[in-house]
Design an enzyme around this catalytic site. Structure first.
Site, short mmCIF file in Angstrom:
data_model
loop_
_atom_site.label_atom_id
_atom_site.label_comp_id
_atom_site.label_asym_id
_atom_site.label_seq_id
_atom_site.Cartn_x
_atom_site.Cartn_y
_atom_site.Cartn_z
N CYS A 1 -17.15 -2.75 -1.00
CA CYS A 1 -18.27 -2.07 -0.39
C CYS A 1 -17.85 -1.37 0.90
O CYS A 1 -17.39 -2.01 1.84
CB CYS A 1 -19.43 -3.01 -0.10
SG CYS A 1 -20.14 -3.80 -1.53
N ARG B 1 -10.61 -0.44 -1.72
CA ARG B 1 -11.31 -1.72 -1.65
C ARG B 1 -11.92 -2.10 -3.01
O ARG B 1 -12.21 -3.27 -3.25
CB ARG B 1 -12.44 -1.65 -0.62
CG ARG B 1 -11.97 -1.61 0.82
CD ARG B 1 -13.14 -1.30 1.73
NE ARG B 1 -12.81 -1.49 3.14
CZ ARG B 1 -13.21 -2.52 3.87
NH1 ARG B 1 -13.95 -3.45 3.32
NH2 ARG B 1 -12.89 -2.61 5.14
N TRP C 1 -19.86 -2.42 -4.76
CA TRP C 1 -19.34 -3.33 -5.76
C TRP C 1 -20.50 -4.23 -6.16
O TRP C 1 -21.04 -4.95 -5.34
CB TRP C 1 -18.18 -4.13 -5.20
CG TRP C 1 -17.43 -4.95 -6.20
CD1 TRP C 1 -16.49 -4.52 -7.08
CD2 TRP C 1 -17.55 -6.36 -6.41
NE1 TRP C 1 -16.01 -5.58 -7.83
CE2 TRP C 1 -16.65 -6.71 -7.45
CE3 TRP C 1 -18.33 -7.38 -5.84
CZ2 TRP C 1 -16.50 -8.02 -7.91
CZ3 TRP C 1 -18.19 -8.67 -6.30
CH2 TRP C 1 -17.28 -8.99 -7.32
N ASN D 1 -23.66 -3.65 3.22
CA ASN D 1 -22.63 -4.53 2.69
C ASN D 1 -23.08 -5.96 2.90
O ASN D 1 -23.65 -6.28 3.95
CB ASN D 1 -21.30 -4.33 3.41
CG ASN D 1 -20.63 -3.02 3.06
OD1 ASN D 1 -21.07 -2.30 2.17
ND2 ASN D 1 -19.56 -2.70 3.77
N GLY D 2 -22.77 -6.84 1.95
CA GLY D 2 -23.11 -8.24 2.13
C GLY D 2 -24.09 -8.71 1.07
O GLY D 2 -24.35 -8.04 0.07
N GLU E 1 1.06 -17.69 -8.43
CA GLU E 1 0.92 -16.29 -8.02
C GLU E 1 1.33 -15.36 -9.17
O GLU E 1 0.68 -14.32 -9.40
CB GLU E 1 1.76 -16.03 -6.78
CG GLU E 1 1.85 -14.57 -6.35
CD GLU E 1 0.53 -13.94 -5.93
OE1 GLU E 1 0.51 -12.72 -5.68
OE2 GLU E 1 -0.50 -14.67 -5.86
N LYS F 1 -1.17 -12.57 -10.87
CA LYS F 1 -0.86 -11.15 -10.96
C LYS F 1 -1.03 -10.64 -12.39
O LYS F 1 -1.57 -9.57 -12.63
CB LYS F 1 0.58 -10.88 -10.49
CG LYS F 1 0.76 -10.93 -8.99
CD LYS F 1 0.05 -9.78 -8.31
CE LYS F 1 -0.29 -10.13 -6.87
NZ LYS F 1 -1.42 -11.04 -6.72
N GLU G 1 -4.75 -10.51 -13.33
CA GLU G 1 -5.50 -9.53 -12.54
C GLU G 1 -5.41 -8.13 -13.11
O GLU G 1 -6.41 -7.42 -13.18
CB GLU G 1 -4.95 -9.49 -11.10
CG GLU G 1 -5.52 -10.52 -10.16
CD GLU G 1 -4.96 -10.32 -8.75
OE1 GLU G 1 -5.76 -10.24 -7.81
OE2 GLU G 1 -3.72 -10.25 -8.60
N HIS H 1 1.57 -33.67 -19.90
CA HIS H 1 0.26 -34.26 -19.61
C HIS H 1 -0.89 -33.39 -20.10
O HIS H 1 -2.01 -33.52 -19.62
CB HIS H 1 0.12 -34.52 -18.11
CG HIS H 1 1.11 -35.52 -17.59
ND1 HIS H 1 1.01 -36.87 -17.85
CD2 HIS H 1 2.24 -35.36 -16.86
CE1 HIS H 1 2.03 -37.50 -17.29
NE2 HIS H 1 2.80 -36.61 -16.68
N LYS I 1 -10.69 -5.03 -3.47
CA LYS I 1 -9.55 -5.32 -2.61
C LYS I 1 -9.92 -6.27 -1.49
O LYS I 1 -9.24 -7.25 -1.24
CB LYS I 1 -9.00 -4.01 -2.05
CG LYS I 1 -7.79 -4.18 -1.12
CD LYS I 1 -6.61 -4.79 -1.84
CE LYS I 1 -5.40 -4.92 -0.96
NZ LYS I 1 -4.31 -5.65 -1.64
#
Length: 626
Positions: free
Chosen positions: A2, A27, A74, A112-113, A499, A503, A506, A522, A621
């Site tokens: 946003c 973003r 967004w 925004n928010g 990580e 990636k 994503e 396990h 982002k």
């Protein structure tokens, strides 16, 4: 996530608004819009396409004006559809229905928010005769400001915002007051840009100073509870006190050189690829001012703080959380200090045992991550006042909220999937480890010199890893045909496996999970088949022989292994076992090297699948809402 841009001027500010949105595209967003004061009324254009399409629509609609606001959204409340896109107009009692372009009401607003009590306010406003054209929480604010409007926009906003529960940054203008925009913030970032030369007949507002690059470098960072009133050639900032009254306040005007050229793509196919290959430079820049290890690398008074603390609490989200998990291994083994790592979005919603002698470390690329900021404030409310952040943005809220800081120098990161921000965070956290070790008497001169030499060699070492790209491209062509993958690591390389899995999921949308290799038996071993690629991080460390046993468990079940192995591990390629050899073993700093091929694997797999690498679906982002 946003973006807000607004302006008051004597010239047509629509090109400034749309260019500001373009600068905030990285973003992430799923709709965008512009509204201006034009011909005595409200005029807007909104779109669920990209900013480039919005610019074309604005030109086609002949939208222009000297006062206006713009937004990239967004979706949270309501689907990403035009009627939910910002800016929103008020629809008070007695107003005629709007067209999409023209508003019959008097208030235009972007936000925004998230407003947590929007249902309650919506019901109240409907009972007062207000009509809603969207499913958003934002439209509630526009109507609420309209309800309180008695001829003064600032007073209307001052009366409206105490009714809001949640996080917000808003920019609003009124049909009846040309050349005036009011902004307010609570929990979401908002900055004001002063027209240059100072005193020029224009002022600006934005969620990020980057949106105003090339327009002004005179930036005011608004504090929580601030309301700013922008007019031609002048502005006022008021702050809500504990008793609910508003008092005029002064905020520092800073000269901020926003990055105007750093976002150019250059010869690369995507920003993510560019940022992966920028890592040697980013790491070198992050280390540039480090002549030796000293607590003062983290700010004045750091030595006194480091002497007092007896533990470390790390708060972070997403990729930054994995950098914190890696740092836990360093902090406990090198500095000998107990360390816990918390997912910031969970931390403040559980009962924890506070330790006033703990060093609270936040990690954030943007410094505006809402969950991490909220977790930081919660920790402070529990009496933990020793705070430090590792952050990529020196002017961010996170840096302002923490007593100490280490500013990484990754530069602007456009791709949603973080790469160079992650590796520079690891560098900053390793420096923190050494500084704490030194303070605690666990780092002698010889050890310091050895670690510094390894750090300074990192850019060269990363460059050598990047040369593995052709081999990784060959792997990616096979991965692109898969729908699931497992990632394995042991010790401080387990967070690197996490990580790597993040990636891949994503940007390629392949379901990927990561486990400590010793956990295979396990449960996760049940997933292993020939159709499930298993990516393994295999450094030549104390856990290597254990890891080799885990690899045999996979092979015995017909699994196919893809191993990033140090040169001296004696793991050889064969049937069902593919090996890419790392250029060198890097000891304690090995996680920084081993994450780079994971980034390249995810990137080239996504390219092979044809996904939107820099703007993956459903993601943003900078996560500035919970």
């Amino acid at each position: 996530m946003c973006g807000i841009v607004g302006a008051v001027s004597t010239r047509n500010i629509v090109p400034i608004l749309t260019e500001g949105l373009r600068r905030l595209e990285y973003r992430g967003y799923d709709s965008c819009g512009v509204a201006v004061h034009q011909d005595g009324g409200l005029r807007r254009t909104r779109s669920t396409a990209r900013v480039a399409e919005l610019e074309a629509a604005v030109a086609a609609d002949a939208v222009q004006g000297s006062t206006g606001i713009a937004h990239t959204r967004w979706a949270t409340h309501g689907a990403p559809e035009v009627h939910n896109a910002h800016p929103h107009f008020s629809h008070g009692p007695g107003t005629a229905p709007d067209t999409e372009q023209l508003g019959s009401g008097r208030i235009a607003l972007v936000h925004n928010g998230i407003i947590e009590n929007h249902d309650e306010l919506r019901a109240e406003l409907i009972a007062r005769g207000y009509r809603f054209a969207s499913q958003t929480d934002t439209e509630v604010i526009a109507h609420l400001v309209d309800f309180h409007y008695q001829g003064d926009l600032l007073e209307a906003v001052q009366h409206a915002v105490p009714r809001l529960r949640g996080a917000y940054a808003i920019a609003v203008f009124c049909r009846d007051e040309p050349h005036r925009v009011v902004g307010a913030r609570e929990g979401s970032p908002l900055v004001m840009g002063v027209g240059t030369p100072v005193g020029a007949a224009e002022n600006f507002i934005a969620s990020d100073a980057m949106a105003l690059a090339g327009v002004t470098d005179q930036i005011v960072y608004l504090d929580e509870g601030d309301i700013v009133d922008l007019q031609l050639g002048k502005y006022w900032i008021t702050h809500r006190a504990a008793d609910g009254s508003y008092k005029r306040v002064q905020r520092e005007v800073r000269t901020v050189q926003a990055h105007t050229g750093a976002a150019e793509l250059g010869p690369y196919r995507h920003y993510m690829q560019k940022e992966i290959f920028e890592q040697p430079r980013a790491i070198a820049d992050t280390l540039e001012a480090v002549g030796g290890i000293s607590p003062e690398l983290f700010g004045d008074g750091a030595f006194r703080v480091f002497q007092k603390v007896d533990s470390v609490l790390i708060l972070a989200c997403g990729t930054s959380y994995y950098s914190g998990l890696t740092a836990k291994y360093w902090l406990e083994s090198i500095a000998g200090i107990p360390t816990s790592v918390e997912v910031a979005s969970e931390y403040r919603y559980r009962d924890s045992v506070p330790n006033p002698n703990s060093l609270v470390v936040t990690i954030s690329q943007s410094g505006e991550t809402a969950d991490t900021l909220a977790a930081l404030k919660h920790a402070r409310s529990l009496g933990m006042e020793h705070t430090l952040t590792v952050c990529n943005v020196a002017t961010s809220a996170m840096v302002r909220e923490c007593a100490l800081a280490y500013i990484t120098r990754a530069g602007v990161e456009i791709g949603v999937a973080s790469t160079k921000a992650f590796t520079t965070q690891l560098v900053g956290l390793f420096l923190l480890t050494l500084a704490l070790a030194q303070t605690r008497g666990r780092l002698d001169d010889a050890a310091e010199a050895k670690h510094l030499q390894a750090l300074r060699h990192l850019p060269v070492a990363v460059q050598a890893v990047l040369a593995l790209e052709p081999q990784i491209i060959a792997w990616s062509e096979e991965f692109a045909r898969k729908e699931n993958a497992l990632f394995l690591g042991r010790g401080m390389h387990y967070p690197i496996a996490l990580e790597g899995a993040l990636k891949l999921k994503e940007i390629s949308y392949i379901h990927a999970e990561a486990y400590p290799a010793g956990e295979l038996k396990h449960g996760p071993l049940a997933l292993v088949t020939a159709a499930m690629p298993v990516v393994t991080v295999a450094p030549n460390d104390a856990l290597l022989e254990k890891l080799k046993s885990n690899l045999q468990e996979v092979r015995a079940r017909g699994g196919e292994l893809f191993v990033f192995a140090d040169a001296d591990t004696r793991i050889e390629s064969g049937a069902g076992l593919h090996v890419i050899r790392m250029p060198e073993h890097y000891g304690t700093l090995s996680p920084i090297l081993h994450v780079v091929p994971m980034q390249l694997l995810a990137y080239h797999t996504a390219c092979a699948r044809g996904t939107d690498v820099d703007k993956p679906r459903n993601l943003a982002k900078s996560v500035t809402v919970e």
